[in-house]
Structures are given as C-alpha cells and as structure tokens.
Design an enzyme around this catalytic site. Structure first.
Site, PDB file in Angstrom:
ATOM      1  N   LYS A  44       0.695  -1.297  -0.078  1.00  0.00           N
ATOM      2  CA  LYS A  44       0.228  -0.216   0.106  1.00  0.00           C
ATOM      3  C   LYS A  44       0.829   0.900   0.117  1.00  0.00           C
ATOM      4  CE  LYS A  44      -0.111   0.450   5.033  1.00  0.00           C
ATOM      5  NZ  LYS A  44      -0.262   1.540   5.738  1.00  0.00           N
ATOM      6  N   THR A  45       1.602   1.159   0.168  1.00  0.00           N
ATOM      7  CA  THR A  45       2.554   2.119   0.459  1.00  0.00           C
ATOM      8  C   THR A  45       3.420   2.830  -1.050  1.00  0.00           C
ATOM      9  OG1 THR A  45       3.291   1.583   3.194  1.00  0.00           O
ATOM     10  CG2 THR A  45       4.726   3.371   1.647  1.00  0.00           C
ATOM     11  N   ASP A 228      -3.954   7.297   4.394  1.00  0.00           N
ATOM     12  CA  ASP A 228      -3.080   6.278   4.987  1.00  0.00           C
ATOM     13  C   ASP A 228      -4.124   5.193   6.071  1.00  0.00           C
ATOM     14  OD1 ASP A 228      -1.442   4.022   4.960  1.00  0.00           O
ATOM     15  OD2 ASP A 228       0.230   4.725   5.172  1.00  0.00           O
ATOM     16  N   GLU A 229      -4.574   4.343   5.896  1.00  0.00           N
ATOM     17  CA  GLU A 229      -4.357   3.508   6.912  1.00  0.00           C
ATOM     18  C   GLU A 229      -6.051   4.127   7.699  1.00  0.00           C
ATOM     19  OE1 GLU A 229      -3.082   1.319   8.152  1.00  0.00           O
ATOM     20  OE2 GLU A 229      -1.660   1.601   8.032  1.00  0.00           O
ATOM     21  N   GLN A 259      -8.016  -4.840   8.975  1.00  0.00           N
ATOM     22  CA  GLN A 259      -6.815  -4.338   9.872  1.00  0.00           C
ATOM     23  C   GLN A 259      -7.315  -3.430  10.956  1.00  0.00           C
ATOM     24  OE1 GLN A 259      -2.470  -5.400   8.676  1.00  0.00           O
ATOM     25  NE2 GLN A 259      -4.067  -5.274   6.854  1.00  0.00           N
ATOM     26  N   ARG A 611       1.793 -10.590  10.226  1.00  0.00           N
ATOM     27  CA  ARG A 611       2.471 -10.957  10.799  1.00  0.00           C
ATOM     28  C   ARG A 611       4.083 -11.077  10.048  1.00  0.00           C
ATOM     29  NH1 ARG A 611       0.968  -6.450   9.809  1.00  0.00           N
ATOM     30  NH2 ARG A 611      -0.177  -7.192   9.084  1.00  0.00           N
TER      31      ARG A 611
END
Length: 725
Positions: A44-45, A228-229, A259, A611
């Site tokens: 995503k970044t 973002d997020e 998330q 993770r």
C-alpha cells in the site's frame, strides 16, 4: 527527436513498471475519488507514493496541491523520501504528515485566527496527565475514585468529538465530576498558552468550520487528498479531512477493514465501510497479492477473517510456495509455554535464523514476564518493542521544560516539572502557596511566584531558592536569545546544572549521554530546516512534542522482539510466535460477549498471523496463572477457525508409561543410557532449582517428568528442560 508525448510515456513507464496489475490500476486511475482496499503485505505504501509521483509527473499537478495524511511520523518521512527519490527533487512543498503534524503546521500559520498565542506550546500525554492529576488534587478529589487516567480519557474523548467543556456529554456516574475537571483543565490551558494533542485536531477542525474564507482558500489549494490507514480514522479525523474537500478536490483513501484494531481508542471502522456511500462515484480497487507470507499462512488468515460479518471483502494470495504448516502447541501451563517458545527459538538459531527475525506476540503485556525470564535463563537476547522513545525520557523532558519556560513564562506544566529539578530545596508547602495564588488570581504559576516574592511572603530559605530560580530563567532567556539552536541547548544544560546533577549519580551515565545527544539532535534539526516559518527553538520544541508518544521504531539489534499484537501492526518477521491463544485472554474476556468487540479481536488475530513471513507458532496453555490467580482456559476459538489441513498439531497427548521403583522404562531411553531419567534421580531446572524425579509420562520429544522441587513444590515439566545432576 524526443517529443513531450514521449517524455510523458517514459515517466509513465518509470512509475508503473515495478507494480503489479492491481497496483498499476490504482496508481494510474483517472482523477477522481478512490477507495483502495489494501490487504496485509500488498504494497500500500508503494501505491500511495507512486500515485503522488504519477499526479506530479504525468498529470502535471503541483506538489503544493497535494495533501497526504498518515498516522506516524516514520511513515510520513518514508513516504516523502520515496516520492523524492522517484522525482529526483525535493518534495518540501507537499503537505505530507500525520493528522497532528499537519494540524500543527496549520495552526502555526493561523494562530491568531484560532485564538492562540503565537508561541503556544504542546502538552504531550505525560504533561497532560501530570496537569490533570495536579488539578484533581487541588479540587480535593479522591484520586483512587476519580483517577487522573480516567479523567484524561474523558477529556480526550470529548475533544475527539469536537466538544469543548460547554458541550461535553455526561453519560456515566462520575462524568459530572470529570466535566468539572475538564473545565478547570481547559481554563488552565487557555491561561498558560498551551494546547494538547487533541486540541491540534479540534482547533483546526473548528477554525475551518467557522471561517468560511479560510476554508475556501484551502479547498481551492488542495486538488488531491491521499489518506493512509483510513480504517484507523476516528470521528474528528474524518470530519477534519472533509473540511479540505472542495468541489474540485478528489480523495484517495487506502486502508483495510480487516486490520481495523483500534476501536478502543476511537477508530471507527464505519468510516471505511461507508466511504463508497459518502462518495458514490469512487473507484474501488482491491490489492490482494501478498508479497510477505507463504500460501499456508495466507489461507489460514483468510479462513479466520471470513468469520467476520460486513466485510468489504478481499482474499489474500501469493505466488510464493505453500510453506510450513501452522504449528499449534498446547502447554501444561504458562511456564512450559515459555520454555517451548524458548526451545524452538534455540533450534531455529541453530538453523541459521537470526534472533532479530523472530517475534513473540501476545495480547496482554502481563504475559511477557515469564517469556522474558525464560529467554534470559537460556541467554537469548531480546528486546521489548515499543519502549520509551528518546523524547519521552525523563531527563530529556526536564531539559526541554527549561527551554519551554524560557520562551513562554506562562507554561505551568514546564514550571511544575523543573521548579525543583535539580533539587533546590523547594518544598511542597511552598508550591501549594504558589498554586493557590495562581488559582485565586487566575494567573500563571510564574506570575504568582513573582507576586509572592515581591511581597516577601516566603521564609528566607525558600525565598532565596525561588529568587535564584527566577533569575536563572530570566538570565537564560537573555543569554540564548541570539544563539544558534544547538548553542542554546549547550548553554541551557550548563547553566541549569542538569548535566552536573546526573554526573554525580553513578547510575546517571546513560542520562548524561542522552542529554549530550540533545545538542546533536538540535543541530541536525536546524540543518534539516524542518519548519521554516517560526523561530528555531519554538519549532524544535514542537517537533519534540509531536515525536513524543509514538511507538519506538527500528529493529537493529540482533535480538528476539517481544511486543503486544497491537504494537506489531505494520511490522513483519520471518518467524512469529503468537502466545496465549486462549478464551478470555485472546479473545479478551471484555470482548467475548460483544459481537463488534469480538470481531475486532478476530481482526487482531488476523493482524498477528499476517505478520509472519515463513513460520508461525500459536501456543496456548491448559492452566495459566496471571494477576495472582490460576485459571484453566479453553483454547481460543480462533484456533478452531483455521482449517485442519493447514495445522501441525503439537498438542500433548497423554501416554503414561509404567515406571518401576528403580528406573524409567520410557522407550526413548536405552537400558544402559546413563542419562535416562529414573525415579529418585536428582535434576536441576533453571527456574525452580534442584529437585527429585517422582514419575514420567509420554515419550520421545513429548516426555514429561513429575518433579518435587525443594523450593517450589511438585511440578510437571518437559524433560528437555531438566538437567540430570
């Protein structure tokens, strides 16, 4: 001959070549609203930064017309750095930062319109807590009942809903009292030219809401908002964003409803769930290809999260191989669980894994003690992630408080922190007199102190100490006024005696080194020119406040990482241990009866599983002692939601072997093996010390021994943790 069309195509290729099909679709989309559902490990970044580069290079948008918002300073800095590398030029004119950082920039530019002092200071969470606690004491309230933490939570909750004291809600029994604390707290902030973290957002939101002219200017300036997020935004953050939306402004939000794990601190999953309703023309793109984990790990995560209702829907996949199964291990108790994890780490270290490649995640901080003890006993280096950051350390906050008081004598929080640091012999009774005068006259503590000194209302000893303090601050202000930022800090450290104070303490070497590093931090900050439209010292103090409170970042030392599941979001490790997978621990007992809270717990488990890159071990115990009580929990429901064909079950299967009074008949030991466990054999355990074997059960790797220890009584343990004496 190279044409402008050729140049544009070259730029397009450079930006898109390294992206997969879905990422390319998101980056090169037409200029409109977008919702990017970005699964864990899906890049995503990369999409956000490439989209910014696309807008600037291909669409010809000026960087100053782009506002990009994220949740941590680290993420903001990384995004800016990536954009600059792609553009081969500075992206300083980009408005990119956290909600708090961008609000701070806005309020510094429009301080007067916001009703603030030009040199306003920011209280971090610790300063805020200290002030609230002092006010509760001054009001004569019982701290045990009206805890400062609860009052702090109440105040911040009201501000997150943009409610000042006159509009605050009182829904619970103690809220009427907390409202009075809020009123006095806000009066104190206004009097001392200070604001807190929640004020940064609230005051920006309120100013844009009420000042139509200013709102119109910014809505015209920003053509694109990138967020973002987005699943972690709360009510005021979403409202804050909408204030910047003009008729010609497009918004691209990137997030993952699977998330969303911060509901307990105000995040609203509804924001991302209703985005398509708020913006019906928005394109929806799903990033589902994962570049982090094996196929087995992703299948387990997909199966788990599919149990949640009202999802926007996504299915993670990878071109990677299937990988190892999910290991589920059942321990007898939390001690054996810790030693299973430790023993597995020891084996992995022999397989050439590095310690830093392994993380142990848990739902509650209280779980870490026995794990840490086990790692220490076997000499395995570890680090608890999320410890104090540099600007949160007490000695640094002391030094910065001197500087805050120098530039703003009304800063009561700074005054309280340093009035007796280093010790000046100023007692609590003396300070009560100063506080009482400040409250009676509605003035700052500094003004109250000077009034009382002019009237000779202190004893000779107290008066002398207080006069010396006043003179120190005044002289310091004059002396550093024209110096460079790093020189200002050098002078402050010398004149205040902080360095000398900690040098006299044998345990203070690290603090001295931290204070000396503050000079370097100031120099580097000044060289970077991070904030150009305010005095360097004011800018540096604001920077320190905004950096305070973020999770400690950087995994540099070669040691096993320990952290809560919440702290693990955004990180990745080749090997992950998820400890304590038990009902009422994970999912937490406060959540099991609330369907929405239970779904957030499941999302937290999903975050934990994703993770892991290569291996994941999920452990639970048949009995667990926490908070002074022993419980016998059932395995977490989340374990049952992982398909059986993905699991390697290492649960202990009881198989009792009959043992003669003389020696064990366990098949894993040869008849003539000197290391065989025998009834009556003396053994040693690194935690429990020396003991005597009473009986054995199981075989092979599952061999367990019942041992009576001299100091701690009888216990059943894995035989591999016992050393024959």
């Amino acid at each position: 001959m190279m044409t402008s069309h050729t140049l544009v195509n070259d730029k397009r290729d450079i930006i898109l070549n390294s992206l997969n099909e879905a990422q390319q679709e998101a980056v090169s989309a037409p200029l409109g609203n977008q919702l990017i559902l970005a699964g864990a490990g899906s890049g995503k970044t990369r999409v956000l930064t490439h989209r910014m580069a696309w807008l600037i290079q291909v669409e010809g948008i000026s960087p100053s017309h782009i506002l990009a918002v994220t949740f941590t300073n680290k993420a903001a800095n990384e995004m800016r750095s990536r954009v600059e590398k792609m553009l081969h030029t500075s992206a300083r004119s980009l408005w990119i930062g956290t909600f708090h950082g961008l609000s701070h920039r806005f309020l510094r530019m429009h301080w007067e319109a916001a009703g603030l002092s030009q040199d306003f200071q920011i209280l971090d969470a610790d300063d805020q807590y200290r002030l609230i606690r002092r006010l509760i004491v001054s009001m004569g309230l019982n701290e045990d009942h009206y805890s400062p933490k609860k009052a702090q939570w109440y105040i911040n909750k009201q501000k997150e809903e943009a409610r000042e004291p006159q509009r605050a809600l009182t829904q619970h029994a103690d809220d009427e009292t907390f409202l009075k604390v809020y009123q006095l707290y806000q009066e104190t902030l206004n009097r001392t030219a200070a604001i807190d973290f929640a004020d940064l957002l609230m005051k920006t939101y309120q100013l844009l809401q009420t000042n139509v002219e200013l709102r119109t200017i910014y809505q015209s300036q920003f053509r694109f908002l990138l967020v973002d997020e987005f699943q972690d935004t709360n009510a005021i953050q979403y409202a804050w964003l909408k204030n910047f939306l003009g008729d010609q402004t497009a918004m691209m939000v990137v997030g993952d409803d699977d998330q969303s794990i911060y509901g307990w601190r105000g995040a609203r999953i509804e924001n991302i769930q209703r985005f398509s309703k708020d913006f019906p023309d928005a394109r929806v793109t799903r990033l589902e290809q994962n570049y982090r984990s094996t196929a087995t790990i992703l299948k387990a995560a997909n199966a788990l999260i599919s149990q949640n209702a009202d999802r926007l829907g996504k299915n993670l996949w990878t071109a990677d191989q299937a990988g190892d199964p999910i290991v589920i291990y059942t321990a007898l108790d939390e001690l054996e669980e810790a030693y299973y994890i430790t023993n597995t780490i020891r084996s992995l270290l022999q397989e050439n894994y590095q310690a830093r490649q392994m993380a142990i995640l848990y739902r509650s901080n209280a779980q870490s003690r026995v794990i840490e003890e086990s790692l220490m006993n076997y000499g395995i280096a570890y680090r608890v992630y999320g410890g104090l950051r540099y600007f949160d350390r007490a000695e640094i906050k002391d030094a910065l408080a001197y500087l805050r008081l120098v530039i703003n004598r009304s800063d009561d929080a700074a005054f309280e922190r340093i009035i007796n640091t280093p010790t000046r012999g100023i007692g609590e009774r003396t300070l009560v007199v100063v506080r009482d005068r400040a409250r009676e006259m509605n003035i700052s503590l500094w003004e109250a102190l000077n009034q009382l000194l002019s009237q000779n209302l202190f004893s000779a000893r107290a008066g002398s100490a207080l006069t010396a303090f006043v003179n120190l601050i005044n002289q310091l202000g004059e002396e550093i006024a024209t110096l460079s930022l790093d020189a200002q800090i050098k002078i402050m450290l010398d004149r205040t005696g902080l360095l000398t104070f900690f040098k006299q303490d044998k345990k203070g070497l690290a603090r001295v080194e931290n204070l000396e590093e503050l000079v370097n931090a100031a120099y580097q900050f000044n060289e970077a020119g991070i904030i150009e439209d305010m005095p360097p010292l004011t800018a540096f103090l604001s920077y320190a406040a905004l950096e305070s409170g973020e999770e400690q970042s950087g995994i540099e030392e070669d040691c096993v990482q320990l952290m809560t599941l919440h702290a693990a979001k955004g990180l990745e490790f080749p090997v992950v241990f998820l400890a304590g997978c038990e009902e009422n621990l994970f999912p937490h007992y406060l959540c099991v009866e609330d369907p929405k809270a239970l779904e957030e717990e499941r999302r937290l488990c999903y975050v934990g599983i994703t993770r892991a890159m290569r291996k994941i071990y999920m452990t639970h115990a048949k009995s667990r002692r926490m908070y002074g009580k022993t419980s016998y929990p059932r395995p977490s429901r989340f374990l049952a939601e992982i398909p059986g064909d993905l699991i390697q079950d290492k649960s202990f299967k009881v198989k009792v072997s009959r043992v003669s009074p003389v020696r064990s008949t366990i098949t894993s030991y040869q008849e003539n093996d000197d290391d065989a466990l025998r009834n009556g054999a003396a053994v040693f355990h690194p935690i429990f010390g020396e003991g005597v074997v009473l009986a054995c059960e199981g075989q092979g790797e599952q061999l367990k021994a019942k041992v009576r220890f001299a100091r701690t009584g009888t216990k059943v343990l894995m035989a591999s943790f016992l050393k024959k004496m």
